[in-house]
Scaffold this motif. Structure first.
Motif, PDB file in Angstrom:
ATOM      1  N   ARG B  18       0.710  -1.308  -0.146  1.00 51.64           N
ATOM      2  CA  ARG B  18      -0.078   0.016  -0.030  1.00 51.64           C
ATOM      3  C   ARG B  18       0.966   1.297  -0.154  1.00 51.64           C
ATOM      4  O   ARG B  18       1.523   1.450   0.957  1.00 51.64           O
ATOM      5  N   GLU B 123      -9.912  -3.875  -2.664  1.00 51.81           N
ATOM      6  CA  GLU B 123      -9.007  -3.093  -2.243  1.00 51.81           C
ATOM      7  C   GLU B 123      -9.063  -2.151  -1.120  1.00 51.81           C
ATOM      8  O   GLU B 123     -10.281  -1.579  -0.869  1.00 51.81           O
ATOM      9  N   LEU B 125      -7.365   1.609   0.252  1.00 54.08           N
ATOM     10  CA  LEU B 125      -6.488   2.640  -0.129  1.00 54.08           C
ATOM     11  C   LEU B 125      -5.451   1.906  -1.612  1.00 54.08           C
ATOM     12  O   LEU B 125      -4.209   2.030  -1.208  1.00 54.08           O
ATOM     13  N   GLY B 126      -5.924   1.310  -2.281  1.00 55.81           N
ATOM     14  CA  GLY B 126      -5.483   1.060  -3.784  1.00 55.81           C
ATOM     15  C   GLY B 126      -4.558  -0.137  -3.496  1.00 55.81           C
ATOM     16  O   GLY B 126      -3.585  -0.370  -4.374  1.00 55.81           O
ATOM     17  N   SER B 127      -4.694  -1.060  -2.511  1.00 50.12           N
ATOM     18  CA  SER B 127      -3.846  -2.373  -2.428  1.00 50.12           C
ATOM     19  C   SER B 127      -4.964  -3.370  -1.743  1.00 50.12           C
ATOM     20  O   SER B 127      -5.705  -3.201  -1.132  1.00 50.12           O
TER      21      SER B 127
END
Lengths: 235, 312
Positions: B18, B123, B125-127
């Motif tokens: 992340r 996901e 926060l993008g991860s």
């Protein structure tokens, strides 16, 4: 402006502005962080703020160490310490003492104060968020009065509830999530500093100003109900 | 799609981490051995950053709920499909109802299972990486439990990716005694010259307290010239922290974002996967390199990944 670089592994560089904790040095760190984040330079991945330094993570495949240094040199020239920060002021309501602030009597005793004095001193300062770390949303704050400085507990607690407000040495802070810790607990806030289920999970950002406000048990319980319903406490 | 029958010691969903939230105190997390994780993905035709399952040492047993193509890389815990040993670092066909489990131990500490199409979890926060400290990513921010269903991407990019193996020269052997390369800094000046010499001339033993956050070492104490405490500053992957007790701690993918103790140096990027595969009682020694050498090795590794991707 005095600063120097240090290696931090082969994918990060540490920009060091000094070795003493103070407001001016912290502001340099925050200003550079803002400039680096604002530029979105190819190869610079992310920054981490500390008390006196900024860690800049980079991808050496995309940016060489030399051009990274040149880039940072140029950004540091742009640091303007007189310019206001794009920060917000946030009031943190705290229920001091009792079960939720079990170390308040000890903090008072060690400083030859009454509990009410500790609360007054703690609530009358403005605190700057120097940086966040340790756990998600944990603020490292500057600005606490030396009159209530108290050493850490010798035996850290295994579990500290989220929202606990504590003192360790010359610092005060708020635990955003349940975690172990050795800070002296003087109270608890019902508002959430870190909520992964909301669009903006972090209440605070570096540079924000915090003011603590003493609240009664009734107000505390009312606010707990509001947050439990899913409503974010409106600051 | 898979169902977890036995979760084993610790199995988590991981990708490459992340990025961008460490300044809020949120760890990157991600696969501890990024080399094995990326190779597993490349074998089945995925992107490097697709999510895999990170398996720790032993005990994982899963049932396939659909036909799929998988690959298993990293530490060798003797993987079997329906009780028959299967090779690692190659693509494998798994049929609905097949049981995949790990039945023993040969080498390493962490294995990676990639599925063609990638593992699908929401996901954060993008991860997709699981961060058990903050309780986010993966499946409810925790290690997998019995009965968990692991969804995989429905799209089949699998046809052209069956029956591929990695060249043996690219497969690490994970010995139990390794040497890793180190770049000094940022606080190497906080140690005496005797301390630095101790660090580079001694063999250290991996402690049983090691985990995804850090590989902790036991052995000769590294002597400080100054205090072991510093004003808290940003932490980085591979950082070798030496607190007051003089025993080095190597920080890995699960590390926290800041730290308040001196760091003698950093394990260079290409050697971090070797540390990731150390288990308690394994041994490690250190060797100093320059930044130029570290970057040349990293460029070489990235060219390799690029070539493998182009031809996949």
């Amino acid at each position: 402006m005095n600063y120097h670089y240090k290696f931090a592994g082969d994918r990060a560089i540490l920009v060091v502005f000094g070795d003493e904790l103070n407001e001016v040095t912290s502001k340099k760190v925050r200003k550079l962080a803002e400039l680096v984040d604002g530029q979105k330079i190819l190869g610079i991945e992310e920054v981490i703020l500390g008390y006196t330094s900024l860690l800049v993570n980079y991808n050496p495949i995309k940016i060489s160490y030399t051009s990274l240094q040149t880039t940072l040199d140029n950004l540091i020239l742009q640091i303007n310490l007189t310019e206001n920060e794009s920060s917000k002021t946030i009031e943190i309501p705290v229920l001091y003492g009792g079960n939720l602030g079990p170390d308040l009597p000890e903090v008072a005793r060690l400083n030859n104060l009454k509990e009410a004095d500790v609360i007054q001193i703690h609530t009358e300062s403005e605190y700057t968020v120097y940086f966040l770390g340790f756990t998600p949303g944990f603020p490292f704050l500057g600005g606490m009065s030396k009159k209530i400085a108290t050493p850490r507990l010798e035996n850290p607690r295994k579990r500290i509830e989220a929202g606990s407000v504590g003192i360790a040495g010359y610092q005060t802070g708020i635990y955003p999530v349940n975690s172990p810790g050795g800070w002296r607990l003087i109270g608890r806030t019902p508002i959430s500093l870190y909520d992964p289920n909301t669009k903006n999970p972090f209440l605070l950002s570096p540079g924000d100003i915090i003011k603590f406000k003493s609240i009664t048990k009734e107000v505390y319980e009312e606010l707990v109900k509001t947050t439990k319903k899913g409503g974010r406490f409106d600051v | 799609m898979f169902k977890i029958i036995k979760p084993g010691l610790l199995t988590t969903v991981q990708d490459l981490g992340r990025k961008g939230y460490q300044k809020y105190g949120l760890a990157t997390s991600g696969a501890v051995d990024s080399y094995a994780h990326r190779m597993a993905n490349i074998l089945v035709g995925n992107q490097d950053g697709d999510a895999t399952l990170e398996v720790t040492l032993m005990g994982l047993q899963v049932e396939a709920l659909k036909n799929c193509i998988i690959s298993i890389t990293g530490g060798n815990f003797n993987p079997c499909i329906n009780h028959i040993h299967v090779p690692m670092w190659t693509t494998l066909k798994v049929k609905k109802g097949d049981i995949l489990d790990f039945t023993g131990y040969t080498s390493g500490c962490r294995a990676y299972i990639a599925v063609a199409g990638g593992i699908q979890v929401e996901e954060f926060l993008g991860s997709k990486s699981t961060d058990t400290i903050s309780g986010v990513g993966g499946i409810e921010g925790r290690g997998l439990e019995k009965g968990d269903i692991i969804h995989t991407n429905g799209t089949t990019r699998v046809k052209c990716h069956y029956n591929r193996s990695l060249s043996p020269s690219l497969i690490p052997t994970y010995p139990d005694n390794i040497k890793v390369r180190v770049l000094l800094g940022p606080q190497d000046d906080a140690f005496t010259s005797k301390g630095l010499e101790t660090f580079f001339s001694s063999e250290y033993i991996v402690s049983k307290d090691s985990d995804r956050m850090a590989c902790r070492l036991e052995g000769p104490k590294v002597e400080h010239a100054t205090s072991a405490d510093i004003l808290s500053e940003g932490m980085f992957q591979g950082a070798i922290q030496v607190p007051k007790n003089g025993l080095p701690i190597l920080f890995q993918a699960g590390r926290q974002s800041v730290g308040g103790y001196t760091k003698i140096g950093g394990v260079i990027t290409v050697d971090q996967p070797k540390v990731a595969q150390l288990k308690p009682r394994d041994r490690i020694t250190f060797e100093q390199v320059t930044l130029q050498e570290a970057h040349a090795l990293l460029r070489e590794q990235e060219r390799l990944f690029q070539t493998l991707r182009v031809h996949s």
